[in-house]
Motif scaffolding. Structure first.
Motif, mmCIF file in Angstrom:
data_model
loop_
_atom_site.group_PDB
_atom_site.id
_atom_site.type_symbol
_atom_site.label_atom_id
_atom_site.label_comp_id
_atom_site.label_asym_id
_atom_site.label_seq_id
_atom_site.Cartn_x
_atom_site.Cartn_y
_atom_site.Cartn_z
ATOM 1 N N LEU A 26 31.835 -24.410 -53.591
ATOM 2 C CA LEU A 26 31.781 -22.857 -53.693
ATOM 3 C C LEU A 26 32.118 -22.325 -55.309
ATOM 4 N N TRP A 27 32.946 -23.200 -55.808
ATOM 5 C CA TRP A 27 33.234 -22.898 -57.495
ATOM 6 C C TRP A 27 32.117 -23.230 -58.152
ATOM 7 N N GLY B 112 30.661 -18.462 -47.758
ATOM 8 C CA GLY B 112 31.372 -19.443 -47.464
ATOM 9 C C GLY B 112 30.633 -20.350 -46.659
ATOM 10 N N GLY B 113 29.613 -20.024 -45.895
ATOM 11 C CA GLY B 113 28.950 -21.031 -44.893
ATOM 12 C C GLY B 113 28.298 -22.045 -45.826
ATOM 13 N N TRP B 114 27.912 -21.699 -47.096
ATOM 14 C CA TRP B 114 27.400 -22.856 -47.890
ATOM 15 C C TRP B 114 28.108 -23.863 -48.318
ATOM 16 N N GLY B 115 29.278 -23.649 -48.302
ATOM 17 C CA GLY B 115 30.439 -24.594 -48.847
ATOM 18 C C GLY B 115 30.924 -25.329 -47.454
ATOM 19 N N ILE B 116 31.053 -24.557 -46.266
ATOM 20 C CA ILE B 116 31.528 -25.429 -45.057
ATOM 21 C C ILE B 116 30.498 -26.136 -44.345
ATOM 22 N N VAL B 117 29.174 -25.632 -44.048
ATOM 23 C CA VAL B 117 28.476 -26.191 -43.222
ATOM 24 C C VAL B 117 28.071 -27.463 -43.607
ATOM 25 N N PRO B 118 27.586 -27.446 -44.829
ATOM 26 C CA PRO B 118 27.033 -28.895 -45.447
ATOM 27 C C PRO B 118 27.959 -30.043 -45.140
ATOM 28 N N VAL B 119 29.382 -29.674 -45.638
ATOM 29 C CA VAL B 119 30.520 -30.619 -45.563
ATOM 30 C C VAL B 119 30.712 -31.131 -44.102
ATOM 31 N N PHE C 184 33.203 -14.378 -49.395
ATOM 32 C CA PHE C 184 33.139 -14.126 -47.789
ATOM 33 C C PHE C 184 32.712 -15.186 -46.969
ATOM 34 N N LEU C 185 32.983 -15.154 -45.854
ATOM 35 C CA LEU C 185 32.432 -16.278 -44.997
ATOM 36 C C LEU C 185 30.943 -15.945 -44.753
ATOM 37 N N GLY C 186 30.575 -14.788 -44.442
ATOM 38 C CA GLY C 186 29.171 -14.507 -44.046
ATOM 39 C C GLY C 186 28.930 -15.193 -42.890
#
Length: 340
Positions: free
Chosen positions: A29-30, A60-67, A204-206
């Protein structure tokens, strides 16, 4: 990977996974913010129903989902169906974040993911029970999206909720380390997201993030119940603050003949923010409520079924009374506005 994790003490493995997920999500995300890609992927433009004033990237999903997906496939390959469903919903929701999709298309995607999981891995219960469980999972997917409207709220609920799953998976009479590892990855990724989402939010999470988290809450909760790790009430109690707020608000809107999928500002957390408590304090209050419910749920795990259901009923009553307090505060706030 499973063999390597199994060589660590259970709690150390959970802590390492959560820490790695938090750092990786925060780094992604950074980078998106630093390079400006976050604004190109999806941007939330405030309207008259928003609680924020400035356009904000919802990635936010771009950081959370792949991880989370990588962590699940490496540490718990048996959960591949949940991982596939999460990727599918994240992709559909990203299209919704970018261009907008009709409600029927979004709902069809949610239904396909939930039904696919339940059909691929049915629990040993009558078919009608599976239908009810699938409906509840479908509701959890959507209510998580409904509840994503204040800085730090949905991300904090994921942090605490999936941490509760991880602890319960390890403390259960039938522990399932793989489920604990997967839950820890989600909780850690949520923490990485919160670095940028706690008030004042920079990201935002999105829908790609909120829909995915809602599905994972249902999928991992179902997996634990199906495997005898925890009773069916535990996922409900862990996410009870979200479930209670969204369910009561939905019921009120349906009784008034309103379309529940349309945006609004009538949730309890929205009323708390609008009445002067603010984003940060609202989130912290909800964190405290969530932590209390999770603690009660875990403490009740080794008790009799009757005692467990009494705790669940008592907690729901507490949440409903909290809602009454918020309603009273909201009416007082509105009366002060009308007097001016």
């Amino acid at each position: 990977m499973l063999r390597d994790l199994a060589s660590f003490p259970a709690w150390l493995a959970v802590a390492l996974i959560a820490l790695a997920a938090a750092c990786t999500c925060a780094a992604i995300l950074w980078t998106l913010l630093r390079t400006g890609l976050a604004w190109r992927l999806a941007t939330d433009v405030p309207n008259d129903r928003s609680l924020h004033d400035a356009p904000t990237p919802r990635v936010g999903g771009w950081g959370i989902v792949p991880v989370v997906i990588i962590a699940v496939l490496l540490s718990a390959p048996g959960l591949w169906c949940a991982a596939v469903g999460t990727v599918f919903l994240a992709a559909v929701s990203q299209m919704d974040d970018r261009r907008g999709l009709p409600a029927r298309v979004r709902f069809a995607a949610h239904l396909a993911a939930v039904v696919g999981l339940v059909v691929a891995f049915p629990a040993n219960v009558p078919w009608w029970a599976l239908v009810i469980i699938a409906f509840l999972m479908l509701w959890l997917v959507n209510l998580y999206n409904f509840m994503d409207g204040a800085d730090g709220l949905a991300g904090g609920m994921a942090l605490f909720g999936f941490a509760g799953y991880a602890v319960a998976a390890l403390l259960s009479e039938r522990p399932l380390p793989e489920l604990g590892w997967s839950s820890a990855a989600v909780s850690g990724a949520a923490l990485g997201f919160l670095f940028f989402n706690f008030h004042p939010a920079r990201i935002f999470l999105g829908d790609a993030g909120s829909i995915s988290l809602g599905f994972l809450a249902g999928a991992l909760g179902y997996w634990g119940w199906r495997g005898g790790v925890w009773p069916i009430w535990l996922p409900v109690m862990i996410f009870a603050p979200f479930i209670a707020d969204a369910s009561v608000t939905l019921t009120r809107r349906l009784l008034r003949g309103e379309k529940f999928w349309h945006p609004h500002r009538e949730h309890y957390y929205q009323r708390m923010v609008r009445s002067g408590i603010g984003h940060a304090k609202t989130a912290l209050v909800w964190y405290g409520v969530m932590a209390a419910g999770i603690t009660l749920a875990i403490m009740a795990l080794d008790r009799t079924p009757v005692f467990q259901w009494c705790i669940v009923a008592l907690w729901l009553i507490v949440l409903l009374l909290a809602g009454v307090v918020i309603d009273v505060r909201w009416r007082h706030f509105q009366s002060t506005l009308s007097d001016k």
